[in-house]
Design an enzyme around this catalytic site. Structure first.
Site, PDB file in Angstrom:
ATOM      1  N   HIS A 130       0.868  -1.188   0.000  1.00 56.89           N
ATOM      2  CA  HIS A 130       0.000   0.000   0.000  1.00 56.89           C
ATOM      3  C   HIS A 130       0.907   1.241   0.000  1.00 56.89           C
ATOM      4  CE1 HIS A 130      -3.466   2.373   0.185  1.00 56.89           C
ATOM      5  NE2 HIS A 130      -3.930   2.104   1.389  1.00 56.89           N
ATOM      6  N   ARG A 293      -3.492  11.939   2.678  1.00 49.71           N
ATOM      7  CA  ARG A 293      -3.591  11.134   1.454  1.00 49.71           C
ATOM      8  C   ARG A 293      -3.810  12.073   0.276  1.00 49.71           C
ATOM      9  NH1 ARG A 293      -5.397   5.973   1.974  1.00 49.71           N
ATOM     10  NH2 ARG A 293      -4.382   5.607  -0.015  1.00 49.71           N
TER      11      ARG A 293
HETATM   12  N1   CP Z   1      -6.443   3.818   4.057  1.00 53.23           N
HETATM   13  C1   CP Z   1      -7.099   3.518   2.921  1.00 53.23           C
HETATM   14  O1   CP Z   1      -6.508   3.121   1.902  1.00 53.23           O
HETATM   15  O2   CP Z   1      -8.435   3.742   2.974  1.00 53.23           O
HETATM   16  P1   CP Z   1      -9.522   3.321   1.886  1.00 53.23           P
HETATM   17  O3   CP Z   1      -9.583   1.809   1.878  1.00 53.23           O
HETATM   18  O4   CP Z   1     -10.798   3.944   2.355  1.00 53.23           O
HETATM   19  O5   CP Z   1      -9.085   3.830   0.538  1.00 53.23           O
HETATM   20  N1  NVA Z   2      -4.828  -3.819   5.225  1.00 53.23           N
HETATM   21  C1  NVA Z   2      -6.070  -3.187   4.837  1.00 53.23           C
HETATM   22  C2  NVA Z   2      -5.843  -1.769   4.425  1.00 53.23           C
HETATM   23  C3  NVA Z   2      -7.081  -1.022   4.043  1.00 53.23           C
HETATM   24  C4  NVA Z   2      -6.779   0.375   3.603  1.00 53.23           C
HETATM   25  C5  NVA Z   2      -6.708  -3.978   3.709  1.00 53.23           C
HETATM   26  O1  NVA Z   2      -5.985  -4.399   2.783  1.00 53.23           O
HETATM   27  O2  NVA Z   2      -7.927  -4.178   3.737  1.00 53.23           O
END
Ligand code: CP
Ligand code: NVA
Length: 309
Positions: A130, A293
């Site tokens: 991510h 973000r």
């Molecule tokens: N933290 C994050 O990526 O949030 P969302 O899943 O809402 O995009």
């Molecule tokens: N680890 C989580 C992050 C969400 C933003 C997922 O992948 O669902």
């Protein structure tokens, strides 16, 4: 930067400084109403195969604020969801768009999109990484602590996509990182190895442990994420049991530095990975983190879409 898919591979040490400075500048310009339409005439396709609140809204609004056009493409609605190949999708979208942001399951699909297409690809989350979150996280830490190098971040919980990108990002920024997880759910060696390589250059330490107390001791930042990521819903009951000792609560926070901040990428599940008294306390910077973000993504968009050769 050609693509923004993998923090270790795509973001050099110089890129990281430049991205953070651009993000801070764009944030200040947004607040003072002096942001210029740097991406006028540019379009970004945003493919989502998983849910999103922050990533979708921040990229969409970020493109709008920079004068460009975002296009939301749910994988349920486009032909990709009916079996059109990644290769064909990449080539078609490359003829029409200036960039693609994608959130999906298999990290290789994102790499394939970049391989078969000719436009920049931004990873909006895969099962493994991510990286856009990690940039916003560094921006937030820098704002609250005034620096990054030499600080310690403790990540407590599931060694998931968010943890892997934090390993890569902290090592690149010269921050010490300790990840505390049950041993079956620790970060893969692949990401630990990458982080250790960068840490050897920046002089930071990368520690993997099963002990949350050991990880948070001396930490400036305590970070956690959901125990059940998207796609793992059927494992929820087993995970809740296994991760219970990894909850970030007042007792654990008391072992971190007195001025330690609490971070979470959100969405958060109060009473599971974090208690309400911590996430809703003055030590928590989760909403600054969420706002960042928007500004971090504008920096990524400018660096990928504007400075393209
Ligand atoms: N933290 C994050 O990526 O949030 P969302 O899943 O809402 O995009
Ligand atoms: N680890 C989580 C992050 C969400 C933003 C997922 O992948 O669902």
């Amino acid at each position: 930067m050609k693509h923004y898919i993998d923090f270790h591979e795509d973001v050099s040490f110089t890129d990281l400084d430049a991205l953070l400075n651009t993000a801070a500048d764009l944030k200040a310009q947004t607040k003072s109403g002096t942001l210029t339409p740097l991406l006028a005439g540019k379009s970004l396709g945003m493919i989502f195969s998983k849910s999103s609140t922050r990533t979708r809204v921040s990229f969409e609004v970020g493109m709008y604020q920079l004068g460009g056009q975002p296009i939301f493409l749910s994988s349920d609605d486009i032909q990709l969801g009916r079996g059109e190949s990644i290769a064909d999708t990449a080539q078609v979208l490359s003829r029409m768009l200036d960039g693609i942001m994608i959130r999906t399951f298999d990290h290789r699909d994102i790499e394939d999109l970049a391989r078969f297409g000719t436009i920049p690809v931004i990873n909006g989350l895969s099962d493994d990484q991510h990286p856009t979150q990690a940039l916003a996280d560094l921006l937030t830490i820098r704002e609250h602590k005034g620096m990054l190098k030499g600080l310690k971040l403790a990540y407590v919980g599931d060694g998931n996509n968010v943890a892997n990108s934090l390993l890569q990002a902290c090592a690149k920024a010269g921050m010490h990182i300790s990840v505390a997880s049950p041993k079956e759910y620790t970060c893969p060696d692949f990401f630990v190895g990458q982080a250790k390589k960068d840490a050897a250059v920046t002089g930071s330490k990368v520690v993997l442990t099963e002990s949350p107390e050991e990880a948070v001791s001396g930490a400036d930042v305590v970070y956690t994420d959901t125990w059940t990521s998207m796609g793992q819903e059927s494992e929820k009951a087993a995970r809740v049991k296994l991760f219970a000792p990894y909850q970030v609560n007042a007792a654990l926070m008391s072992q971190a530095n007195k001025d330690a901040i609490f971070m979470h990428c959100l969405p958060a599940y109060r009473g599971y990975e974090v208690t309400a008294d911590i996430i809703d306390s003055p030590r928590s910077v989760v909403f600054d983190e969420a706002e960042n973000r928007l500004h971090a993504h504008k920096a990524i968009l400018v660096h990928c879409l504007l400075n393209r050769k």
